[in-house]
Design a protein around this motif. Structure first.
Motif, mmCIF file in Angstrom:
data_model
loop_
_atom_site.group_PDB
_atom_site.id
_atom_site.type_symbol
_atom_site.label_atom_id
_atom_site.label_comp_id
_atom_site.label_asym_id
_atom_site.label_seq_id
_atom_site.Cartn_x
_atom_site.Cartn_y
_atom_site.Cartn_z
ATOM 1 N N LEU A 147 -7.128 -9.657 -5.590
ATOM 2 C CA LEU A 147 -7.558 -8.811 -6.698
ATOM 3 C C LEU A 147 -7.028 -7.387 -6.573
ATOM 4 O O LEU A 147 -7.440 -6.494 -7.326
ATOM 5 C CB LEU A 147 -9.084 -8.803 -6.778
ATOM 6 C CG LEU A 147 -9.704 -10.189 -7.027
ATOM 7 C CD1 LEU A 147 -11.217 -10.138 -6.951
ATOM 8 C CD2 LEU A 147 -9.265 -10.739 -8.380
ATOM 9 N N HIS A 148 -6.123 -7.178 -5.623
ATOM 10 C CA HIS A 148 -5.415 -5.901 -5.465
ATOM 11 C C HIS A 148 -6.362 -4.738 -5.197
ATOM 12 O O HIS A 148 -6.171 -3.628 -5.708
ATOM 13 C CB HIS A 148 -4.568 -5.600 -6.708
ATOM 14 C CG HIS A 148 -3.624 -6.703 -7.062
ATOM 15 N ND1 HIS A 148 -3.161 -6.897 -8.331
ATOM 16 C CD2 HIS A 148 -3.066 -7.696 -6.304
ATOM 17 C CE1 HIS A 148 -2.358 -7.958 -8.361
ATOM 18 N NE2 HIS A 148 -2.282 -8.452 -7.130
ATOM 19 N N LEU A 149 -7.389 -4.995 -4.378
ATOM 20 C CA LEU A 149 -8.335 -3.959 -4.002
ATOM 21 C C LEU A 149 -8.093 -3.447 -2.591
ATOM 22 O O LEU A 149 -8.894 -2.654 -2.083
ATOM 23 C CB LEU A 149 -9.773 -4.480 -4.126
ATOM 24 C CG LEU A 149 -10.346 -4.560 -5.540
ATOM 25 C CD1 LEU A 149 -11.625 -5.371 -5.563
ATOM 26 C CD2 LEU A 149 -10.592 -3.166 -6.097
ATOM 27 N N ASP A 150 -7.015 -3.899 -1.947
ATOM 28 C CA ASP A 150 -6.747 -3.473 -0.577
ATOM 29 C C ASP A 150 -6.534 -1.967 -0.484
ATOM 30 O O ASP A 150 -6.894 -1.332 0.509
ATOM 31 C CB ASP A 150 -5.547 -4.227 -0.005
ATOM 32 C CG ASP A 150 -4.367 -4.233 -0.963
ATOM 33 O OD1 ASP A 150 -4.577 -4.019 -2.162
ATOM 34 O OD2 ASP A 150 -3.229 -4.456 -0.504
ATOM 35 N N ALA A 151 -5.947 -1.365 -1.528
ATOM 36 C CA ALA A 151 -5.725 0.083 -1.512
ATOM 37 C C ALA A 151 -7.043 0.842 -1.458
ATOM 38 O O ALA A 151 -7.112 1.930 -0.882
ATOM 39 C CB ALA A 151 -4.927 0.503 -2.746
ATOM 40 N N PHE A 152 -8.085 0.279 -2.022
ATOM 41 C CA PHE A 152 -9.389 0.943 -1.994
ATOM 42 C C PHE A 152 -9.944 0.983 -0.574
ATOM 43 O O PHE A 152 -10.581 1.965 -0.173
ATOM 44 C CB PHE A 152 -10.375 0.227 -2.915
ATOM 45 C CG PHE A 152 -11.646 0.982 -3.155
ATOM 46 C CD1 PHE A 152 -11.725 1.896 -4.180
ATOM 47 C CD2 PHE A 152 -12.754 0.784 -2.353
ATOM 48 C CE1 PHE A 152 -12.895 2.607 -4.409
ATOM 49 C CE2 PHE A 152 -13.924 1.484 -2.573
ATOM 50 C CZ PHE A 152 -13.998 2.407 -3.607
#
Length: 397
Positions: free
Chosen positions: A129-134
């Motif tokens: 879900l591309h939340l790794d940057a958070f």
């Protein structure tokens, strides 16, 4: 005195007549919201039956087109009655509501996914879900989310809608000249695709839904929804309906055959000519490829003629849940994002038939419940409050 008053009244612009609500738009928007929920649940068997499986577009195109249609009806009438400044102010107020909803949804979705990943000790949700940057830079990620430059998966439709409405607020006067509006919109669409214009995102590349391209679909919806005083819509009523209808049907059949041979039965892809496969593989969603645009317009054109606004079944029990969801699109959409992740967790626990049926029925029931609650509250809010009982007021004094 009476003469001057009569003169003032004569010079005022005629008020735009109030139009009846188009239940077709509510119905198809409700279906689109349900399809978005279904398509956001990996492993959902119903995902094989949504619109993306039969034509070269999906629920997102339907959602954006109908958003433009609703805006053309609502703000077009305000433009005729109150003028550009007040209508633009209403659009900006709507943008504010969407922005707040997006930020609240971002926080809730991030917490939902992050807690699930920690509880299950599985980072696959964060990565997919591309939340790794958070997780790496939480404060910077929150700032970029506020600036709409950080858009995890499933959280990119509302930012698109926000930018489209901001563009619309600036171009509202052009709604009086819909053909000019469409010409400018198509020119921007062509320039965007030719020169690869895009809005930058924090994680690299551009937005998943490029507003400079998707605005053309929104503008088509605007021109369909807007009604000039004393005239029909500029596009729906055409004398060559049968010819265009035949072309639309032919296009949808061709795209379905290609979808079937390349997606559902990839072993048949070797029978598709190489030159066809070369352009078929380049049909992108980010910049709204022309084939996707033609597909949703063909589908819209056919349904606009086949489903009449006065059809009784639109007010029947079978259509009621989807009409209700379509009327309350924003809360239903936001809730659907959260419910879809719960459904994903349920299907990962067990994907047998009872769980599939239970997850989809629970999801649909939850969306309908949110729509009903939101509709009930808005109706109560619009109902004039009863005056206090004089006897009670005297006793209190």
């Amino acid at each position: 005195m009476e003469g001057s008053l009569a003169t003032q009244q004569a010079t005022r612009p005629a008020a735009a007549p109030k139009r009846e609500r188009d239940l077709r738009a509510d119905l198809f928007r409700g279906l689109a919201l349900w399809f978005i929920f279904i398509d956001h649940v990996p492993g959902n068997w119903l995902a094989n039956l949504t619109i993306r499986n039969v034509t070269l577009c999906d629920a997102t195109e339907v959602f954006v087109l109908l958003a433009g249609y609703a805006a053309g009806i609502a703000y077009g009438g305000t433009l005729l009655r109150e003028g550009w400044l007040f209508a633009a102010a209403q659009v900006v107020r709507r943008v504010g509501s969407l922005y707040v909803a997006h930020i609240v949804l971002f926080v809730m979705f991030t917490a939902q996914v992050g807690y699930s990943a920690a509880a299950l000790q599985d980072s696959i949700y964060i990565d997919e879900l591309h939340l790794d940057a958070f997780g790496q830079e939480p404060y910077r990620a929150l700032l970029e989310a506020l600036l709409l430059r950080f858009q995890p998966a499933f959280l990119n439709i509302l930012p698109l809608y926000i930018v489209l409405l901001l563009q619309f607020a600036l171009t509202l006067p052009l709604l009086r000249r819909p053909r000019l509006l469409l010409a400018i919109s198509c020119a921007l669409y062509g320039v965007t695709r030719w020169f690869s214009l895009e809005l930058p995102s924090w994680t690299g590349g551009g937005w998943f839904f490029n507003p400079f391209a998707w605005q053309v679909l929104f503008c088509v919806g605007l021109t369909l929804g807007y009604r000039a005083p004393g005239g029909p819509g500029p596009l729906l009523v055409l004398p060559w309906w049968r010819s265009l209808g035949a072309l639309a049907v032919a296009w949808l059949i061709v795209t379905f055959v290609l979808l079937y041979m390349t997606w559902h039965r990839p072993e048949y892809a070797v029978q598709v000519p190489g030159w066809v496969m070369s352009w078929w593989e380049n049909v992108d969603k980010t910049a709204l490829h022309p084939f996707r645009l033609v597909s949703v317009l063909a589908l819209t054109y056919l349904l606009a003629h086949w489903v009449r606004p006065e059809a009784r079944w639109l007010r029947g029990a079978a259509a009621w849940p989807f009409v209700l969801m379509g009327k309350q699109g924003l809360p239903v959409f936001c809730s659907g994002i959260l419910f879809a992740f719960f459904a994903r967790l349920a299907l990962e626990y067990s994907d047998d038939a009872p769980m599939q049926i239970g997850a989809n029925l629970a999801g649909l029931a939850s969306l309908v419940a949110v729509g009903w609650l939101s509709d009930w509250y808005k109706k109560r809010e619009r109902t004039p409050r009863r005056e206090a009982d004089p006897a009670l007021a005297e006793r209190a004094a």
